[in-house]
Write a protein that holds these residues in place. Structure first.
Motif, PDB file in Angstrom:
ATOM      1  N   SER A  46       1.369  17.287  11.195  1.00  0.00           N
ATOM      2  CA  SER A  46       2.506  16.425  11.513  1.00  0.00           C
ATOM      3  C   SER A  46       3.317  15.964  10.315  1.00  0.00           C
ATOM      4  N   MET A  47       2.750  15.952   9.145  1.00  0.00           N
ATOM      5  CA  MET A  47       3.457  15.461   7.961  1.00  0.00           C
ATOM      6  C   MET A  47       4.481  16.503   7.482  1.00  0.00           C
ATOM      7  N   PRO A  48       5.525  16.049   6.770  1.00  0.00           N
ATOM      8  CA  PRO A  48       6.407  17.022   6.118  1.00  0.00           C
ATOM      9  C   PRO A  48       5.706  17.632   4.907  1.00  0.00           C
ATOM     10  N   ASP A  49       6.308  18.680   4.344  1.00  0.00           N
ATOM     11  CA  ASP A  49       5.779  19.331   3.138  1.00  0.00           C
ATOM     12  C   ASP A  49       4.299  19.651   3.308  1.00  0.00           C
ATOM     13  N   GLN A  50       4.007  20.486   4.300  1.00  0.00           N
ATOM     14  CA  GLN A  50       2.621  20.786   4.637  1.00  0.00           C
ATOM     15  C   GLN A  50       1.847  21.428   3.485  1.00  0.00           C
ATOM     16  N   GLU A  55      -2.918  20.812   0.130  1.00  0.00           N
ATOM     17  CA  GLU A  55      -3.441  20.744  -1.230  1.00  0.00           C
ATOM     18  C   GLU A  55      -4.079  19.388  -1.496  1.00  0.00           C
ATOM     19  N   ALA A  56      -3.461  18.331  -0.979  1.00  0.00           N
ATOM     20  CA  ALA A  56      -3.996  16.986  -1.171  1.00  0.00           C
ATOM     21  C   ALA A  56      -5.366  16.841  -0.517  1.00  0.00           C
ATOM     22  N   LEU A  57      -5.507  17.339   0.700  1.00  0.00           N
ATOM     23  CA  LEU A  57      -6.779  17.235   1.408  1.00  0.00           C
ATOM     24  C   LEU A  57      -7.856  18.076   0.739  1.00  0.00           C
ATOM     25  N   ALA A  58      -7.450  19.207   0.157  1.00  0.00           N
ATOM     26  CA  ALA A  58      -8.408  20.049  -0.558  1.00  0.00           C
ATOM     27  C   ALA A  58      -8.821  19.425  -1.886  1.00  0.00           C
ATOM     28  N   CYS A  62      -9.167  18.532  10.854  1.00  0.00           N
ATOM     29  CA  CYS A  62     -10.628  18.577  10.907  1.00  0.00           C
ATOM     30  C   CYS A  62     -11.211  19.666  10.013  1.00  0.00           C
ATOM     31  N   ARG A  63     -10.440  20.711   9.743  1.00  0.00           N
ATOM     32  CA  ARG A  63     -10.942  21.763   8.858  1.00  0.00           C
ATOM     33  C   ARG A  63     -11.221  21.219   7.456  1.00  0.00           C
ATOM     34  N   HIS A  64     -10.502  20.162   7.086  1.00  0.00           N
ATOM     35  CA  HIS A  64     -10.653  19.588   5.743  1.00  0.00           C
ATOM     36  C   HIS A  64     -11.696  18.480   5.694  1.00  0.00           C
ATOM     37  N   GLY A 121       0.813  -1.209   0.000  1.00  0.00           N
ATOM     38  CA  GLY A 121       0.000   0.000   0.000  1.00  0.00           C
ATOM     39  C   GLY A 121       0.847   1.259   0.000  1.00  0.00           C
ATOM     40  N   LYS A 122       0.164   2.383  -0.008  1.00  0.00           N
ATOM     41  CA  LYS A 122       0.840   3.673   0.011  1.00  0.00           C
ATOM     42  C   LYS A 122       1.291   3.997   1.433  1.00  0.00           C
ATOM     43  N   SER A 123       2.580   4.278   1.593  1.00  0.00           N
ATOM     44  CA  SER A 123       3.067   4.763   2.884  1.00  0.00           C
ATOM     45  C   SER A 123       2.651   6.223   3.045  1.00  0.00           C
ATOM     46  N   ALA A 124       2.892   6.797   4.216  1.00  0.00           N
ATOM     47  CA  ALA A 124       2.333   8.109   4.566  1.00  0.00           C
ATOM     48  C   ALA A 124       2.580   9.175   3.500  1.00  0.00           C
ATOM     49  N   VAL A 125       3.839   9.405   3.142  1.00  0.00           N
ATOM     50  CA  VAL A 125       4.145  10.445   2.157  1.00  0.00           C
ATOM     51  C   VAL A 125       3.536  10.082   0.807  1.00  0.00           C
ATOM     52  N   GLU A 126       3.678   8.832   0.409  1.00  0.00           N
ATOM     53  CA  GLU A 126       3.123   8.387  -0.867  1.00  0.00           C
ATOM     54  C   GLU A 126       1.605   8.542  -0.899  1.00  0.00           C
ATOM     55  N   LEU A 127       0.968   8.300   0.223  1.00  0.00           N
ATOM     56  CA  LEU A 127      -0.489   8.386   0.297  1.00  0.00           C
ATOM     57  C   LEU A 127      -0.959   9.799  -0.033  1.00  0.00           C
ATOM     58  N   PHE A 128      -0.344  10.791   0.578  1.00  0.00           N
ATOM     59  CA  PHE A 128      -0.796  12.166   0.345  1.00  0.00           C
ATOM     60  C   PHE A 128      -0.379  12.674  -1.036  1.00  0.00           C
ATOM     61  N   GLN A 129       0.726  12.177  -1.553  1.00  0.00           N
ATOM     62  CA  GLN A 129       1.077  12.489  -2.931  1.00  0.00           C
ATOM     63  C   GLN A 129       0.034  11.921  -3.889  1.00  0.00           C
ATOM     64  N   ALA A 130      -0.402  10.686  -3.611  1.00  0.00           N
ATOM     65  CA  ALA A 130      -1.408  10.055  -4.463  1.00  0.00           C
ATOM     66  C   ALA A 130      -2.769  10.727  -4.315  1.00  0.00           C
ATOM     67  N   LEU A 131      -3.057  11.241  -3.139  1.00  0.00           N
ATOM     68  CA  LEU A 131      -4.303  11.958  -2.917  1.00  0.00           C
ATOM     69  C   LEU A 131      -4.320  13.248  -3.735  1.00  0.00           C
ATOM     70  N   LYS A 132      -3.192  13.923  -3.782  1.00  0.00           N
ATOM     71  CA  LYS A 132      -3.102  15.175  -4.556  1.00  0.00           C
ATOM     72  C   LYS A 132      -3.187  14.901  -6.063  1.00  0.00           C
ATOM     73  N   SER A 133      -2.554  13.823  -6.505  1.00  0.00           N
ATOM     74  CA  SER A 133      -2.563  13.525  -7.940  1.00  0.00           C
ATOM     75  C   SER A 133      -3.897  12.962  -8.408  1.00  0.00           C
ATOM     76  N   GLY A 134      -4.743  12.521  -7.490  1.00  0.00           N
ATOM     77  CA  GLY A 134      -6.027  11.936  -7.848  1.00  0.00           C
ATOM     78  C   GLY A 134      -6.002  10.428  -7.964  1.00  0.00           C
ATOM     79  N   GLU A 135      -4.842   9.807  -7.769  1.00  0.00           N
ATOM     80  CA  GLU A 135      -4.768   8.355  -7.804  1.00  0.00           C
ATOM     81  C   GLU A 135      -5.587   7.755  -6.667  1.00  0.00           C
TER      82      GLU A 135
END
Length: 911
Positions: free
Chosen positions: A409-413, A418-421, A438-440, A381-395
């Motif tokens: 808590s994640m790096p590159d806030q 942007e990924a959560l948005a 929670c804002r997202h 599966g997607k590890s933490a950084v990979e997960l949010f990168q994939a969320l931003k790309s739409g994968e």
């Protein structure tokens, strides 16, 4: 009053606590003297747990399910049925259209083992994806990888008890005195009992832990591998390795010998910034000591080569036979209360239950059989950084976030937000509704938290403890495992797998989940088939392994020299010095090191509710060496812009010699909830270790320059009486205003009746923003507000007095008196002096008003100024403690008291 035994919910020490409660209210907490992790001791954070659970904190709790169907609308309260049906339908639609890998789950080392187990089974068994990762990826995955590379399994071989038996303790990459204070109490006890014991601390900063060391190796950031390889070089050269042990119990030594041959002390000295003598001394102490124990944490883990950092240190233990004996071995200090429990059930994207590996077909088949499914997916599966990168790309289209705050808590806030948005659906399962994540949230699911939950956790030394709820869940909050089970059943119906979901998730209570997890460990390295809830309740916490038929768990592992590898031998791992993800340059010339403070924890969603935990350091401060300040024409207290490749923040600077010239230090706790911008992790790169996938959160290259803004603003509001607000509700109203300033900090000051303080700086402050601030502070009523304005001098002073107490203040343009006014409000003194000062054309406080320094002892409210004055007057530390009681309760401030004593000339002379 009733009492309930449970555990602390902060770091991985796993301290036992006794919760005092009346009805549905937690009234107090104290350390459990019967718990073998802490024997009754608690640090500043643990001893104030009850203050994070008071009725006033309900103002920031998630209490009812909330849902929004479009991003531009606000969430609305809905029933649990409506919320979970909506999420199940959305997840099912995404899975049908895009496949199971289009959804992901992100959890936390604060979840209980039972919570973790259900999520793991839901994601990998029912949905059929391995996209389940947790914030343990950010703190302990390199320690896991290092153990598996060398020793064969994710199993810390030593225990806290070994601290009392060691003759040489190496603390690497950990400010244990701050991050794991109760463990450091045991270190102090051990050194008192054995004055000959050597303490080596390996850390770029001169921390409180390093201050106590016999040898402090202040190496340059990210150069650990070069140091450990050089130490092994010295051991080989001096004949200090244990060749009998190496030959009988290890493999791969010839390869590591060839590698470390090049790492002479001279070479390592140039790389690490250490003297050859320091390296040689460390090697000699480590190898020749009757027993050497090492403890380490994020300073090793949070690098793009963190797995090899860990392996290089473990190589030293294997080469010298310093493992499997009392007082000897490597012991990683877990960052979270149940990061180890999560690993036990396979709570990472590359793991399966009971330390099984996803890449192993036999392991996948075993888990599928245990769960009653045809198969579990093979693809990692997607590890933490990979997960949010994939969320931003739409994968990845949808993400479910439970009990963690990646938007802090994640790096590159910037990327994370942007990924959560961008995500089609964000579900957040959380106890505290005020977190940045929670804002997202499109769907917010209210969860229970400490003092309400029931289950188990595993601490750094493999010790499993029962967690018990003392009070009922507030309003509509539910337990994490209950939410996951309810969702799994609904999702099963939506996917046409209703019967399978009912069969897979029959649980009625945490114990039924535990029993299934226990059976999954049978025959594994962490076999706990001999444990039960009843045994944990009757006999107290137990260490694994504890197989069926055993009378106790194992205090230390590998005493027989047999390791869980194919050959039965431990493996030396070849490690080479590597560069950090970012190197200083002309544009970014400074090393930035991040770390923890004594009184805060992680993203402050809980510790940030307790006013006294701000007393030691009230806002994020950039610690810089005097030479670097002078070079930039800065001084302590100035505001600076910290720029990195990934973003920028504005903070206050603190002059400090705890870092070398060319380095600076920033705490990792603050995010957009308590300061302007996205927080300290905006600066951190997202590059991660290829083995562990753990990102390099420990280091970045930055530039620091003066921040100049014409307008200063300080606003404060008291709580507790005279109509003053719930401080947490007020902070919630003020948080949206932080983004209106390039510099802002929001904090609580005081103890019983805290004062909310907002400090800000900007080129121009909009009148609309000031009006909104005044409404929040209660300064919008002209009949109750005293005001003074001098537009020519750009001074504006506003204050509210209720009865004889000052309850609210706003200073604009100049704020020299802000500390005096805050102190007046904290002490709840008469507001009479304020009336005269307010109407006078002055900005500084009245003459003779001396402010206290920061609070060193939170337990007994003893300030830095009072302590230094006592030492300068010749008072001994013992006398000071007898008079003020500072350092005599939790002991967290003792290292700092000793450092202050040693740094005070009169005190040194007296000693």
């Amino acid at each position: 009053m009733a009492e309930t035994r449970s555990t602390c919910c902060y770091c991985g020490v796993g301290c036992g606590v006794i919760i005092e409660h009346e009805g549905d209210r937690i009234t107090g907490v104290r350390g459990d003297p019967a718990h073998p992790a802490n024997f009754g001791r608690l640090c500043t954070k643990g001893s104030t747990l009850h203050l994070s659970a008071g009725p006033e904190t309900l103002a920031v709790r998630a209490l009812r399910p909330e849902l929004r169907t479009a991003r531009e609308t606000a969430r609305q309260g809905v029933s649990w049925e409506a919320a979970l049906d909506h999420v199940a339908d959305r997840f099912a639609a995404i899975i049908r259209e895009h496949g199971p890998d289009a959804v992901a789950f992100y959890g936390a080392g604060q979840l209980l083992t039972e919570d973790y187990y259900v999520f793991n089974k839901l994601v990998k068994g029912l949905i059929g994806t391995n996209n389940l990762d947790t914030n343990s990826r950010l703190c302990m995955s390199s320690a896991v990888s290092g153990y598996k590379m060398t020793l064969g399994a994710d199993a810390p071989p030593a225990s806290y008890e070994d601290i009392a038996h060691t003759d040489c303790l190496v603390i690497a990459g950990s400010n244990t005195a701050f991050a794991h204070p109760i463990v450091f109490r045991r270190v102090e006890d051990a050194r008192t009992a054995n004055p000959a014991m050597k303490l080596i601390v390996i850390d770029p900063r001169r921390t409180d832990t390093a201050e106590a060391a016999d040898l402090h190796l202040a190496l340059l950031p990210g150069t650990d591998i070069a140091l450990y390889n050089s130490m092994l070089h010295v051991m080989l050269w001096e004949g200090l390795v244990k060749r009998d042990y190496i030959e009988a119990h290890t493999e791969g030594f010839d390869a590591i010998k060839k590698t470390v041959r090049e790492y002479t002390p001279a070479m390592a000295s140039a790389i690490c910034g250490l003297s050859k003598k320091e390296i040689e001394t460390a090697a000699e102490w480590f190898a020749s000591s009757p027993a050497t124990l090492s403890m380490y944490c994020q300073g090793l883990n949070q690098y793009a080569f963190g797995s090899h950092n860990n392996a290089a240190l473990i190589n030293l233990h294997l080469a010298t036979g310093q493992i499997g004996r009392a007082g000897a071995g490597p012991l990683s200090l877990t960052g979270q209360p149940n990061a180890m429990g999560g690993r036990e059930v396979g709570g990472l994207a590359n793991l399966l239950s009971a330390h099984r590996d996803l890449a192993n077909p036999a392991h996948r088949a075993e888990v599928a059989a245990l769960w009653g499914v045809d198969s579990v997916p093979e693809k990692p599966g997607k590890s933490a950084v990979e997960l949010f990168q994939a969320l931003k790309s739409g994968e990845v289209k949808a993400v479910w976030i439970a009990c963690t705050n990646p938007a802090q808590s994640m790096p590159d806030q910037t990327l994370v937000h942007e990924a959560l948005a961008t995500a089609e659906l964000v579900v957040v399962q959380e106890a505290f509704a005020h977190t940045e994540t929670c804002r997202h949230a499109d769907v917010l699911l209210p969860a229970t938290t400490w003092g309400e939950k029931d289950g188990t956790v595993t601490n750094s030394e493999r010790r499993i403890t029962r967690v018990r709820g003392a009070v009922a869940a507030p309003v509509e909050a539910r337990h994490d495992w209950q939410i996951a089970v309810d969702f799994a059943r609904r999702l099963g119906v939506a996917l046409g797998k209703g019967e399978l979901a009912q069969r897979m998730f029959p649980y009625a209570d945490p114990e039924s989940i535990w029993n299934e997890h226990r059976e999954s460990t049978r025959g594994r390295d962490l076999d706990i088939t001999g444990l039960s809830y009843a045994m944990l309740e009757a006999d107290g916490p137990q260490q694994w392994p504890f197989p069926e038929g055993a009378s106790s768990g194992k205090q230390r592992l590998y005493e027989d020299g047999v390791f869980p590898t194919v050959s039965g031998k431990a493996r030396f791992v070849v490690t080479e010095h590597a560069m950090t993800a970012e190197s200083p340059s002309a544009r970014y010339p400074l090393h930035l090191i991040t770390g923890r403070l004594r009184d805060q924890w992680h993203g402050m969603s809980r510790t940030g509710l307790v006013a006294r935990l701000y007393n030691h350091e009230q806002e994020p401060l950039l610690h810089m060496h005097p030479e670097d300040l002078a070079r930039r024409r800065l001084k302590g207290g100035d505001l600076v812009t910290v720029r990195a490749r990934g973003g920028r923040i504005v903070v206050k600077v603190l002059e400090s010699t705890t870092v070398r010239a060319g380095q600076c230090f920033l705490p990792m706790h603050w995010g957009g909830n308590a300061m302007s911008g996205l927080g300290s992790n905006t600066l951190m790169p997202s590059k991660f270790d290829p083995h562990s996938k753990q990102p390099e959160l420990k280091h970045a290259a930055v530039q620091v320059e003066a921040f100049v803004a014409a307008h200063t603003l300080v606003a404060m509001r008291a709580s507790g009486e005279a109509g003053a607000d719930n401080p947490h509700a007020l902070m919630e109203r003020l948080r949206p205003l932080l983004s209106g300033f390039p510099y802002a900090s929001l904090t609580l000051v005081g103890r019983e009746h805290p004062v909310v303080v907002l400090k800000a700086r900007s080129e121009q402050i909009e009148q609309a923003l000031l009006a909104e601030l005044d409404r929040a502070l209660g300064l919008d009523d002209p009949l109750k507000t005293l005001s003074y304005s001098d537009s020519r001098r750009d001074i504006a002073k506003h204050a509210r007095v209720d009865g004889d107490r000052l309850t609210a203040v706003r200073l604009a343009g100049e704020a020299l008196a802000s500390d005096w006014l805050t102190d007046l409000m904290v002490r709840r003194e008469s507001a009479a002096p304020v009336r005269n000062w307010l109407l006078a054309p002055v900005t500084q406080p009245p003459a003779g008003k001396v402010m206290r320094g920061k609070v060193i002892c939170n337990c007994f409210d003893v300030s830095e100024d009072d302590i230094l004055a006592a030492f300068r007057a010749g008072e001994s530390l013992d006398a000071l403690q007898a008079r003020t009681r500072c350092g005599t309760n939790c002991g967290s401030c003792v290292p700092e008291l000793k450092r202050m004593q040693n740094a005070t000339p009169t005190s040194r002379a007296a000693a």
